[in-house]
Design a protein around this motif. Structure first.
Motif, mmCIF file in Angstrom:
data_model
loop_
_atom_site.group_PDB
_atom_site.id
_atom_site.type_symbol
_atom_site.label_atom_id
_atom_site.label_comp_id
_atom_site.label_asym_id
_atom_site.label_seq_id
_atom_site.Cartn_x
_atom_site.Cartn_y
_atom_site.Cartn_z
ATOM 1 N N PRO A 20 0.820 -1.232 0.000
ATOM 2 C CA PRO A 20 0.000 0.000 0.000
ATOM 3 C C PRO A 20 0.847 1.273 0.000
ATOM 4 O O PRO A 20 0.461 2.269 -0.614
ATOM 5 C CB PRO A 20 -0.819 -0.105 1.290
ATOM 6 N N LEU A 21 2.003 1.241 0.646
ATOM 7 C CA LEU A 21 2.871 2.424 0.633
ATOM 8 C C LEU A 21 3.416 2.682 -0.765
ATOM 9 O O LEU A 21 3.495 3.838 -1.203
ATOM 10 C CB LEU A 21 4.013 2.246 1.632
ATOM 11 N N ILE A 22 3.785 1.629 -1.469
ATOM 12 C CA ILE A 22 4.244 1.782 -2.853
ATOM 13 C C ILE A 22 3.106 2.298 -3.726
ATOM 14 O O ILE A 22 3.307 3.154 -4.595
ATOM 15 C CB ILE A 22 4.808 0.448 -3.383
ATOM 16 N N SER A 23 1.894 1.812 -3.483
ATOM 17 C CA SER A 23 0.729 2.273 -4.243
ATOM 18 C C SER A 23 0.493 3.768 -4.036
ATOM 19 O O SER A 23 0.252 4.504 -4.995
ATOM 20 C CB SER A 23 -0.520 1.516 -3.812
ATOM 21 N N LEU A 24 0.556 4.204 -2.800
ATOM 22 C CA LEU A 24 0.363 5.631 -2.523
ATOM 23 C C LEU A 24 1.477 6.475 -3.130
ATOM 24 O O LEU A 24 1.220 7.554 -3.672
ATOM 25 C CB LEU A 24 0.288 5.864 -1.018
ATOM 26 N N GLY A 25 2.700 6.002 -3.048
ATOM 27 C CA GLY A 25 3.818 6.727 -3.649
ATOM 28 C C GLY A 25 3.685 6.828 -5.156
ATOM 29 O O GLY A 25 3.949 7.880 -5.745
ATOM 30 N N PHE A 26 3.262 5.745 -5.784
ATOM 31 C CA PHE A 26 3.071 5.759 -7.239
ATOM 32 C C PHE A 26 1.942 6.706 -7.627
ATOM 33 O O PHE A 26 2.055 7.467 -8.595
ATOM 34 C CB PHE A 26 2.792 4.343 -7.737
ATOM 35 N N PHE A 27 0.842 6.685 -6.876
ATOM 36 C CA PHE A 27 -0.270 7.592 -7.144
ATOM 37 C C PHE A 27 0.181 9.047 -7.003
ATOM 38 O O PHE A 27 -0.148 9.896 -7.837
ATOM 39 C CB PHE A 27 -1.431 7.297 -6.196
ATOM 40 N N PHE A 28 0.949 9.346 -5.973
ATOM 41 C CA PHE A 28 1.456 10.704 -5.764
ATOM 42 C C PHE A 28 2.356 11.125 -6.921
ATOM 43 O O PHE A 28 2.247 12.238 -7.425
ATOM 44 C CB PHE A 28 2.217 10.770 -4.438
ATOM 45 N N TYR A 29 3.220 10.224 -7.368
ATOM 46 C CA TYR A 29 4.121 10.521 -8.487
ATOM 47 C C TYR A 29 3.340 10.788 -9.768
ATOM 48 O O TYR A 29 3.598 11.774 -10.473
ATOM 49 C CB TYR A 29 5.096 9.361 -8.690
ATOM 50 N N ILE A 30 2.391 9.930 -10.073
ATOM 51 C CA ILE A 30 1.614 10.076 -11.311
ATOM 52 C C ILE A 30 0.796 11.367 -11.291
ATOM 53 O O ILE A 30 0.718 12.085 -12.280
ATOM 54 C CB ILE A 30 0.704 8.854 -11.525
ATOM 55 N N SER A 31 0.186 11.668 -10.151
ATOM 56 C CA SER A 31 -0.689 12.839 -10.111
ATOM 57 C C SER A 31 0.062 14.161 -10.025
ATOM 58 O O SER A 31 -0.493 15.198 -10.378
ATOM 59 C CB SER A 31 -1.674 12.723 -8.949
ATOM 60 N N ASN A 32 1.318 14.162 -9.600
ATOM 61 C CA ASN A 32 2.015 15.428 -9.402
ATOM 62 C C ASN A 32 3.208 15.682 -10.324
ATOM 63 O O ASN A 32 3.491 16.834 -10.617
ATOM 64 C CB ASN A 32 2.510 15.533 -7.952
ATOM 65 N N PHE A 33 3.904 14.657 -10.756
ATOM 66 C CA PHE A 33 5.178 14.903 -11.423
ATOM 67 C C PHE A 33 5.249 14.527 -12.891
ATOM 68 O O PHE A 33 6.144 14.976 -13.593
ATOM 69 C CB PHE A 33 6.304 14.172 -10.688
ATOM 70 N N CYS A 34 4.379 13.685 -13.354
ATOM 71 C CA CYS A 34 4.510 13.299 -14.765
ATOM 72 C C CYS A 34 3.235 13.603 -15.527
ATOM 73 O O CYS A 34 2.150 13.624 -14.968
ATOM 74 C CB CYS A 34 4.886 11.828 -14.885
ATOM 75 N N ASN A 35 3.404 13.822 -16.795
ATOM 76 C CA ASN A 35 2.277 14.142 -17.663
ATOM 77 C C ASN A 35 2.389 13.276 -18.916
ATOM 78 O O ASN A 35 2.758 13.753 -19.983
ATOM 79 C CB ASN A 35 2.289 15.628 -18.003
ATOM 80 N N TYR A 36 2.103 11.998 -18.753
ATOM 81 C CA TYR A 36 2.237 11.062 -19.861
ATOM 82 C C TYR A 36 1.250 11.339 -20.982
ATOM 83 O O TYR A 36 1.562 11.103 -22.142
ATOM 84 C CB TYR A 36 2.051 9.620 -19.368
ATOM 85 N N SER A 37 0.069 11.818 -20.651
ATOM 86 C CA SER A 37 -0.918 12.045 -21.707
ATOM 87 C C SER A 37 -0.488 13.172 -22.642
ATOM 88 O O SER A 37 -0.788 13.135 -23.837
ATOM 89 C CB SER A 37 -2.287 12.328 -21.112
ATOM 90 N N ALA A 38 0.214 14.167 -22.126
ATOM 91 C CA ALA A 38 0.686 15.251 -23.000
ATOM 92 C C ALA A 38 1.807 14.764 -23.913
ATOM 93 O O ALA A 38 1.921 15.202 -25.054
ATOM 94 C CB ALA A 38 1.176 16.419 -22.161
ATOM 95 N N THR A 39 2.623 13.849 -23.417
ATOM 96 C CA THR A 39 3.752 13.362 -24.204
ATOM 97 C C THR A 39 3.353 12.253 -25.158
ATOM 98 O O THR A 39 3.743 12.266 -26.331
ATOM 99 C CB THR A 39 4.860 12.842 -23.262
ATOM 100 N N TYR A 40 2.581 11.288 -24.668
ATOM 101 C CA TYR A 40 2.287 10.096 -25.462
ATOM 102 C C TYR A 40 0.849 10.017 -25.959
ATOM 103 O O TYR A 40 0.489 9.054 -26.623
ATOM 104 C CB TYR A 40 2.592 8.844 -24.637
#
Length: 57
Positions: A20-40
């Motif tokens: 669950p900690l990895i899940s929360l960290g991944f969710f935080f990363y996806i929602s705040n630091f990367c913008n895959y939809s703009a790139t891909y």
């Protein structure tokens, strides 16, 4: 119980806490630091899903 069984038992307990900690960290990363939809474009969701499979597996 032998030492191998105890090791497996404690690793299983550790992973139940870490997953669950990895899940929360991944969710935080996806929602705040990367913008895959703009790139891909529409493939961004597939890339995020593959990252999630990699982290979960």
């Amino acid at each position: 119980m032998n030492s191998f069984s105890l090791t497996i038992f404690f690793l299983k307990q550790l992973l139940q806490v870490l997953w669950p900690l990895i899940s929360l960290g991944f969710f935080f990363y996806i929602s705040n630091f990367c913008n895959y939809s703009a790139t891909y474009g529409s493939l961004g969701g597939i890339i995020i899903l593959l990252h999630w499979f990699f982290l979960s597996g």
